[in-house]
Design a protein around this motif. Structure first.
Motif, PDB file in Angstrom:
ATOM      1  N   UNK A 407       0.834  -1.206   0.000  1.00  0.00           N
ATOM      2  CA  UNK A 407       0.000   0.000   0.000  1.00  0.00           C
ATOM      3  C   UNK A 407       0.867   1.255   0.000  1.00  0.00           C
ATOM      4  N   UNK A 408       1.968   1.215   0.768  1.00  0.00           N
ATOM      5  CA  UNK A 408       2.863   2.379   0.805  1.00  0.00           C
ATOM      6  C   UNK A 408       3.500   2.606  -0.559  1.00  0.00           C
ATOM      7  N   UNK A 409       3.944   1.545  -1.192  1.00  0.00           N
ATOM      8  CA  UNK A 409       4.569   1.690  -2.506  1.00  0.00           C
ATOM      9  C   UNK A 409       3.578   2.280  -3.510  1.00  0.00           C
ATOM     10  N   UNK A 410       2.332   1.848  -3.453  1.00  0.00           N
ATOM     11  CA  UNK A 410       1.325   2.359  -4.381  1.00  0.00           C
ATOM     12  C   UNK A 410       1.010   3.824  -4.115  1.00  0.00           C
ATOM     13  N   UNK A 411       1.030   4.202  -2.854  1.00  0.00           N
ATOM     14  CA  UNK A 411       0.669   5.579  -2.488  1.00  0.00           C
ATOM     15  C   UNK A 411       1.859   6.523  -2.493  1.00  0.00           C
ATOM     16  N   UNK A 412       3.068   6.012  -2.737  1.00  0.00           N
ATOM     17  CA  UNK A 412       4.282   6.828  -2.624  1.00  0.00           C
ATOM     18  C   UNK A 412       4.226   8.111  -3.447  1.00  0.00           C
ATOM     19  N   UNK A 413       3.818   8.082  -4.720  1.00  0.00           N
ATOM     20  CA  UNK A 413       3.782   9.339  -5.481  1.00  0.00           C
ATOM     21  C   UNK A 413       2.867  10.385  -4.853  1.00  0.00           C
ATOM     22  N   UNK A 414       1.698   9.966  -4.388  1.00  0.00           N
ATOM     23  CA  UNK A 414       0.763  10.918  -3.794  1.00  0.00           C
ATOM     24  C   UNK A 414       1.285  11.445  -2.456  1.00  0.00           C
ATOM     25  N   UNK A 415       1.907  10.583  -1.674  1.00  0.00           N
ATOM     26  CA  UNK A 415       2.471  11.020  -0.394  1.00  0.00           C
ATOM     27  C   UNK A 415       3.596  12.028  -0.612  1.00  0.00           C
ATOM     28  N   UNK A 416       4.485  11.709  -1.552  1.00  0.00           N
ATOM     29  CA  UNK A 416       5.600  12.619  -1.827  1.00  0.00           C
ATOM     30  C   UNK A 416       5.097  13.950  -2.356  1.00  0.00           C
ATOM     31  N   UNK A 417       4.111  13.918  -3.245  1.00  0.00           N
ATOM     32  CA  UNK A 417       3.575  15.164  -3.797  1.00  0.00           C
ATOM     33  C   UNK A 417       2.982  16.034  -2.701  1.00  0.00           C
ATOM     34  N   UNK A 418       2.276  15.410  -1.753  1.00  0.00           N
ATOM     35  CA  UNK A 418       1.690  16.177  -0.651  1.00  0.00           C
ATOM     36  C   UNK A 418       2.772  16.845   0.197  1.00  0.00           C
ATOM     37  N   UNK A 419       3.843  16.099   0.465  1.00  0.00           N
ATOM     38  CA  UNK A 419       4.939  16.653   1.269  1.00  0.00           C
ATOM     39  C   UNK A 419       5.662  17.762   0.502  1.00  0.00           C
ATOM     40  N   UNK A 420       5.975  17.512  -0.751  1.00  0.00           N
ATOM     41  CA  UNK A 420       6.704  18.507  -1.542  1.00  0.00           C
ATOM     42  C   UNK A 420       5.892  19.786  -1.721  1.00  0.00           C
ATOM     43  N   UNK A 421       4.609  19.642  -2.002  1.00  0.00           N
ATOM     44  CA  UNK A 421       3.768  20.827  -2.182  1.00  0.00           C
ATOM     45  C   UNK A 421       3.725  21.660  -0.905  1.00  0.00           C
ATOM     46  N   UNK A 422       3.628  20.989   0.216  1.00  0.00           N
ATOM     47  CA  UNK A 422       3.558  21.688   1.493  1.00  0.00           C
ATOM     48  C   UNK A 422       4.878  22.380   1.822  1.00  0.00           C
ATOM     49  N   UNK A 423       5.979  21.706   1.534  1.00  0.00           N
ATOM     50  CA  UNK A 423       7.300  22.312   1.771  1.00  0.00           C
ATOM     51  C   UNK A 423       7.488  23.544   0.893  1.00  0.00           C
ATOM     52  N   UNK A 424       7.112  23.431  -0.379  1.00  0.00           N
ATOM     53  CA  UNK A 424       7.248  24.563  -1.294  1.00  0.00           C
ATOM     54  C   UNK A 424       6.392  25.740  -0.846  1.00  0.00           C
ATOM     55  N   UNK A 425       5.190  25.455  -0.365  1.00  0.00           N
ATOM     56  CA  UNK A 425       4.305  26.530   0.094  1.00  0.00           C
ATOM     57  C   UNK A 425       4.868  27.249   1.308  1.00  0.00           C
ATOM     58  N   UNK A 426       5.710  26.562   2.076  1.00  0.00           N
ATOM     59  CA  UNK A 426       6.320  27.159   3.265  1.00  0.00           C
ATOM     60  C   UNK A 426       7.706  27.733   2.981  1.00  0.00           C
ATOM     61  N   UNK A 427       8.061  27.867   1.680  1.00  0.00           N
ATOM     62  CA  UNK A 427       9.372  28.400   1.280  1.00  0.00           C
ATOM     63  C   UNK A 427      10.521  27.545   1.806  1.00  0.00           C
ATOM     64  N   UNK A 428      10.312  26.220   1.771  1.00  0.00           N
ATOM     65  CA  UNK A 428      11.362  25.308   2.192  1.00  0.00           C
ATOM     66  C   UNK A 428      12.020  24.635   1.010  1.00  0.00           C
ATOM     67  N   UNK A 429      12.754  23.566   1.295  1.00  0.00           N
ATOM     68  CA  UNK A 429      13.456  22.804   0.265  1.00  0.00           C
ATOM     69  C   UNK A 429      13.147  21.327   0.435  1.00  0.00           C
ATOM     70  N   UNK A 430      13.007  20.614  -0.688  1.00  0.00           N
ATOM     71  CA  UNK A 430      12.698  19.188  -0.634  1.00  0.00           C
ATOM     72  C   UNK A 430      13.936  18.337  -0.386  1.00  0.00           C
ATOM     73  N   UNK A 431      15.111  18.935  -0.376  1.00  0.00           N
ATOM     74  CA  UNK A 431      16.328  18.198  -0.041  1.00  0.00           C
ATOM     75  C   UNK A 431      17.247  19.085   0.780  1.00  0.00           C
ATOM     76  N   UNK A 432      17.435  18.711   2.029  1.00  0.00           N
ATOM     77  CA  UNK A 432      18.267  19.511   2.920  1.00  0.00           C
ATOM     78  C   UNK A 432      19.722  19.078   2.886  1.00  0.00           C
ATOM     79  N   UNK A 433      19.967  17.749   2.866  1.00  0.00           N
ATOM     80  CA  UNK A 433      21.348  17.290   2.963  1.00  0.00           C
ATOM     81  C   UNK A 433      21.615  15.971   2.248  1.00  0.00           C
ATOM     82  N   UNK A 434      20.616  15.332   1.696  1.00  0.00           N
ATOM     83  CA  UNK A 434      20.833  14.053   1.018  1.00  0.00           C
ATOM     84  C   UNK A 434      21.098  14.217  -0.468  1.00  0.00           C
ATOM     85  N   UNK A 435      20.849  15.392  -1.027  1.00  0.00           N
ATOM     86  CA  UNK A 435      20.958  15.587  -2.466  1.00  0.00           C
ATOM     87  C   UNK A 435      19.667  15.191  -3.167  1.00  0.00           C
TER      88      UNK A 435
END
Length: 477
Positions: A407-435
């Protein structure tokens, strides 16, 4: 690679073998297996060959040979990355350039405060060489026993000491780099001041092997900090942790070396999967902070400063309890709780890793809002949150619902998109130190402005016009 295709590659393979020796050009599937899959097990490719040079001159010969035949090159350090940046794609056309044999500490200058090393030196060995000279190399990562300096530089690694000492780029004074055509740029100058043009060192730090191969580095050293005052603190929320950070900074100043956070889900995984781990506190808490002060042998006020921090935190209802390390063994046990999270999550099962950074003032609201959002996407998903409050970096990982790896593998794109969109809206970055690696290359470009992407592509074309260096990493093809 199979025997039936070997004859088509004989000229290149012969030249590679001439450069590094037959024993260090690997083509047998059993020999290359460990080099073509990343630490997470998510990214697995195929290699034309794995080449293991032992010197900068050999690296230059290998890269020149690949340039002449337009063969893509994938530089690899300790292969401890989390975003697929050091492994080949599935085409079988790329040469993996492993720097693991280049482990020479070239020079240590305790007066100037520098150490010069090969790119393949393991981070823990750099720390040890500095300590032998009575100095400190402050970078500290969970993978420090296997990650290499070249990889740390290529990804601009962070770690638990960023609050006091900065990211890898702030520890690098000079580099030696093999360029995509095989030429060598010798920038191994340990100067603190050099105002004679573009800062080429910083151009290659964080470039993830896409502009050249880092083969050596001059790094900054600092005075040793043998005295520590360390505590594992129960806090009710991220907001409380952020407020506690302000108190710690006020009382400890420059002695505040570490300020880490972890949620209860992260601690539970460590307690379940790390042998010998135990909860240092009686009552559970939603969140925990690992705070450490560090100083010279003459800094005898650290314990008092930590006591003042904890006392004020309790009075302000920012902390409910704390375990203070009374010995080196107890300190190690507290650190093991923090450093064991990533491995424990891997043992638990399927996981989706995110490495985000936000303005510190936005951390609490962001973390509080994300949980319900992810629950809507995948009910039962388990956020495993930990990271570095002092620099705004959270490893906002999610584990599968119990028994729900698929279930996690199937939902991974939607989960990542939700996190990335929220980070971008808060003027953050999707990669802090892992590249960005392969995992986040497309997302990295999508969340940058057209101007930023154009500048990055212009730099890539200028240094690597044929696109041979780590293609598909950092920037989507």
């Amino acid at each position: 690679m199979t025997d039936s295709t070997d004859h088509l590659l004989d000229p290149l393979l012969d030249r590679l073998r001439a450069a590094v020796g037959d024993a260090h050009v690997l083509t047998d599937p059993a020999d290359v297996a460990a080099f073509v899959v990343d630490w997470t097990g998510v990214h697995e490719g195929q290699a034309l060959a794995v080449v293991r040079p032992g010197s900068t001159a050999e690296v230059a010969d290998v890269v020149a040979a690949c340039h002449a035949t337009r063969t893509p090159v994938v530089p690899q350090g300790g292969n401890t990355g989390l975003v697929g940046g050091g492994v080949p794609d599935a085409s079988g056309t790329q040469v993996v350039l492993s720097l693991g044999r280049m482990r020479r500490v070239r020079d240590v200058d305790p007066v100037a405060g520098t150490i010069t090393v090969d790119a393949g030196v393991v981070l823990a060995d750099v720390q040890a060489a500095a300590a032998h000279a009575g100095r400190l190399f402050p970078m500290s990562l969970g993978s420090e026993g296997s990650c290499t300096i070249g990889g740390n530089l290529a990804t601009n690694a962070g770690g638990t000491a960023v609050l006091r000492y900065g990211m890898t780029r702030e520890l690098a004074l000079g580099l030696e780099v093999v360029l995509p055509d095989g030429r060598v740029w010798d920038g191994l100058r340990g100067l603190r001041k050099d105002n004679t043009g573009y800062d080429l060192t910083q151009l290659f730090v964080g470039s993830e092997g896409t502009l050249g191969v880092i083969t050596g580095a001059v790094l900054r050293l600092f005075p040793e900090t043998p005295r520590h005052a360390t505590a594992w603190v129960a806090v009710p929320s991220v907001a409380a942790a952020v407020a506690l950070l302000g108190i710690a900074q006020q009382h400890a100043g420059a002695h505040l070396a570490t300020f880490e956070i972890a949620n209860r889900q992260a601690l539970d995984l460590v307690l379940a999967h790390l042998p010998g781990a135990s909860d240092p506190l009686v009552a559970p808490s939603d969140w925990y902070v690992l705070v450490e002060l560090a100083g010279a042998a003459t800094d005898r006020g650290l314990d008092d400063a930590l006591e003042a921090i904890l006392g004020e935190a309790v009075e302000a209802d920012l902390a409910s309890d704390a375990a203070v390390a009374g010995s080196p063994a107890q300190r190690d046990a507290l650190w093991a709780l923090r450093e064991g999270i990533s491995e424990a999550q891997k043992v638990e099962g399927a996981t989706l890793k995110h490495d985000v950074t936000l303005p510190i003032a936005s951390l609490a609201a962001w973390a509080e809002a994300m949980g319900p959002v992810l629950e809507c996407v995948l009910p039962g998903v388990r956020p495993v949150t930990y990271g570095h409050v002092g620099d705004g970096n959270l490893h906002y990982n999610v584990s599968a619902p119990v028994g729900g790896d698929d279930d996690l593998r199937a939902a991974a794109p939607a989960l990542s998109a939700a996190i990335y969109d929220s980070v971008a809206a808060a003027d953050g970055s999707i990669s802090a130190e892992h590249g960005l690696g392969r995992t986040k290359a497309a997302a990295g470009a999508a969340y940058k402005s057209d101007v930023e992407v154009d500048l990055m592509r212009a730099l890539k074309r200028a240094l690597d016009p044929h696109g041979l260096m780590n293609p598909g990493v950092l920037l989507p093809e």
